[in-house]
Motif scaffolding. Sequence first.
Motif, PDB file in Angstrom:
ATOM      1  N   PHE A   1       0.851  -1.153  -0.089  1.00 33.68           N
ATOM      2  CA  PHE A   1       0.178  -0.013   0.061  1.00 33.68           C
ATOM      3  C   PHE A   1       0.831   1.190   0.031  1.00 33.68           C
ATOM      4  O   PHE A   1       2.037   1.029  -0.068  1.00 33.68           O
ATOM      5  N   SER A   2       0.408   2.292   0.058  1.00 33.72           N
ATOM      6  CA  SER A   2       1.155   3.579   0.044  1.00 33.72           C
ATOM      7  C   SER A   2       2.188   3.614   1.211  1.00 33.72           C
ATOM      8  O   SER A   2       1.462   3.495   2.207  1.00 33.72           O
TER       9      SER A   2
ATOM     10  N   PRO B   1      -4.678  -0.181   4.151  1.00 32.42           N
ATOM     11  CA  PRO B   1      -6.342  -0.652   4.220  1.00 32.42           C
ATOM     12  C   PRO B   1      -6.980  -0.108   5.406  1.00 32.42           C
ATOM     13  O   PRO B   1      -8.361   0.011   4.956  1.00 32.42           O
ATOM     14  N   THR B   2      -6.592   0.047   6.359  1.00 31.71           N
ATOM     15  CA  THR B   2      -7.484   0.414   7.510  1.00 31.71           C
ATOM     16  C   THR B   2      -7.159   1.799   8.025  1.00 31.71           C
ATOM     17  O   THR B   2      -7.736   2.173   9.157  1.00 31.71           O
ATOM     18  N   LEU B   3      -6.274   2.639   7.251  1.00 29.37           N
ATOM     19  CA  LEU B   3      -6.135   4.035   7.414  1.00 29.37           C
ATOM     20  C   LEU B   3      -5.527   4.374   8.950  1.00 29.37           C
ATOM     21  O   LEU B   3      -5.683   5.292   9.409  1.00 29.37           O
TER      22      LEU B   3
ATOM     23  N   ALA C   1       0.625  -5.292  11.660  1.00 27.24           N
ATOM     24  CA  ALA C   1      -0.614  -6.323  11.588  1.00 27.24           C
ATOM     25  C   ALA C   1      -0.121  -6.914  10.340  1.00 27.24           C
ATOM     26  O   ALA C   1      -0.217  -8.421  10.405  1.00 27.24           O
ATOM     27  N   ARG C   2       0.031  -6.504   9.334  1.00 29.99           N
ATOM     28  CA  ARG C   2       0.237  -6.960   8.214  1.00 29.99           C
ATOM     29  C   ARG C   2       1.512  -8.030   7.858  1.00 29.99           C
ATOM     30  O   ARG C   2       1.628  -9.025   7.524  1.00 29.99           O
TER      31      ARG C   2
ATOM     32  N   HIS D   1      -8.192  -7.095   9.048  1.00 30.21           N
ATOM     33  CA  HIS D   1      -8.070  -7.203   7.889  1.00 30.21           C
ATOM     34  C   HIS D   1      -6.971  -7.841   7.323  1.00 30.21           C
ATOM     35  O   HIS D   1      -6.606  -8.497   6.166  1.00 30.21           O
ATOM     36  N   ALA D   2      -5.618  -7.962   8.026  1.00 35.17           N
ATOM     37  CA  ALA D   2      -4.541  -8.608   7.954  1.00 35.17           C
ATOM     38  C   ALA D   2      -4.858 -10.166   7.711  1.00 35.17           C
ATOM     39  O   ALA D   2      -4.279 -10.858   7.004  1.00 35.17           O
ATOM     40  N   PHE D   3      -5.586 -10.474   8.756  1.00 35.41           N
ATOM     41  CA  PHE D   3      -5.834 -12.029   8.659  1.00 35.41           C
ATOM     42  C   PHE D   3      -7.241 -12.525   7.995  1.00 35.41           C
ATOM     43  O   PHE D   3      -7.412 -13.594   8.027  1.00 35.41           O
ATOM     44  N   TYR D   4      -7.934 -11.607   7.519  1.00 38.87           N
ATOM     45  CA  TYR D   4      -9.299 -11.893   7.104  1.00 38.87           C
ATOM     46  C   TYR D   4      -9.219 -12.775   5.799  1.00 38.87           C
ATOM     47  O   TYR D   4      -8.468 -12.752   4.922  1.00 38.87           O
TER      48      TYR D   4
END
Length: 430
Positions: free
Chosen positions: A82-83, A103-105, A112-113, A145-148
């Motif tokens: 991401f950016s 992704p989650t701002l 996390a990712r 979101h990292a593990f979704y």
Amino acid sequence: MKLYNLKDHNETVNFTNAVKLGLGRQQGLFFPVHLPVIDNDELSKILNMDFITRSTEILSYFIDNEISKEKLYNSIKKAFSFSYPIQVPITDNIGCLELFHGPTLAFKDFGARFMAQMILSLNKDNEFFTILTATSGDTGAAVAHAFYGMKNVRVIILYPKGKISELQEKLFCTLGKNIKTISINGSFDDCQKLVKEAFDDKKLKKLIGLNSANSINISRLLAQICYYFEAFSLIPPEYQRKKLVISVPCGNFGNLTAGLLAKSLGLPIKYFIACTNANDTVPRFLQNGIWNPKNTISTISNAMDISQPNNWTRVEELFKRKKWNIKELRFGSVSDDDTITTLKELLTLGYVSEPHAAIAYKLLKNKLQSDEFGLFLGTAHPAKFKNTIEKILKNKITLPDSLKNRINLPLLSYNINPDFKKLKQILLEI
């Protein structure tokens, strides 16, 4: 990479086991046995690299040969897809390092990712994991979101009911599938206590393959070191080499710990400012030497509403190991009223901020010398605090798509009192 338990130095583990375990015996945090240092020639080379290559080099100093550089590079590339951090000038010698373009701002996306990629990479036997974590706002969304949708991983997130913003809640409590969320009738410290109790239950830990994705997990912490090197590479050359001051909004103190580890590696940051809101356990401790956490106070900078920060033991250990004087750490706390005034001041400078970054800006502005360059960390997008910011600034905040797409979805959370028996029952049933 060898790490030792800060509460039981006889317990040492490698990086793989530290990632999988999360916490050691007696709820102890893991800390590197060896603190690497990058020499000046190598540092110059690293600072000229692109973000992904540089991050690979930095993390390889800690992970050693446990993961090949090629595999580490690929994991980092997927994690940081991401950016990258952006430096936005505020005044002639102050900038904001925006870390919220994931992704989650929120800055939590980096740690996390990376942790998710490490678990995926290291889980060679396809073991089943339960990730149990507590959030005061942004960690929950980043971890979720990292593990979704990831196979063999179930994520359970605890958060204090009514004490995170509506949009923060929407980001991670509307996902479903392998993401389970539980609102707790209490404070973040109550949530964190429940997580620790779960880790103390050896039978439960084994039954559900318990792990944690808070900044207590070493993989999350190490990933955050990378953006401090990026911050250094983005500032004007005349302010490099011990003229950079970084102001960090602090909740659980993982972000500050990562910055201090970057300095320990050899990044020539002049000093850090540890910034809190009314939950000022650390500033009071640094002032009078007494560790006296009070009841957690709800503020508009809710991600910092933590009275017993987990990572403070790592900060103290690092100062002890490096023989730094902890009394030289700059610090301060900012009230809600002053935070509101600062948000308005930043708007007059042409910058729309949010409460956590505003606290860091205020203390930076107050302490910065004329020959220094200051960066304050922008840890979350203002849109995550839309209602608060619009009320204070009388400005409309446009929602990014990642929030817009979730605003009308129903919350899927359980709700319980801070009762470990009830939490255990849920952990075994869902």
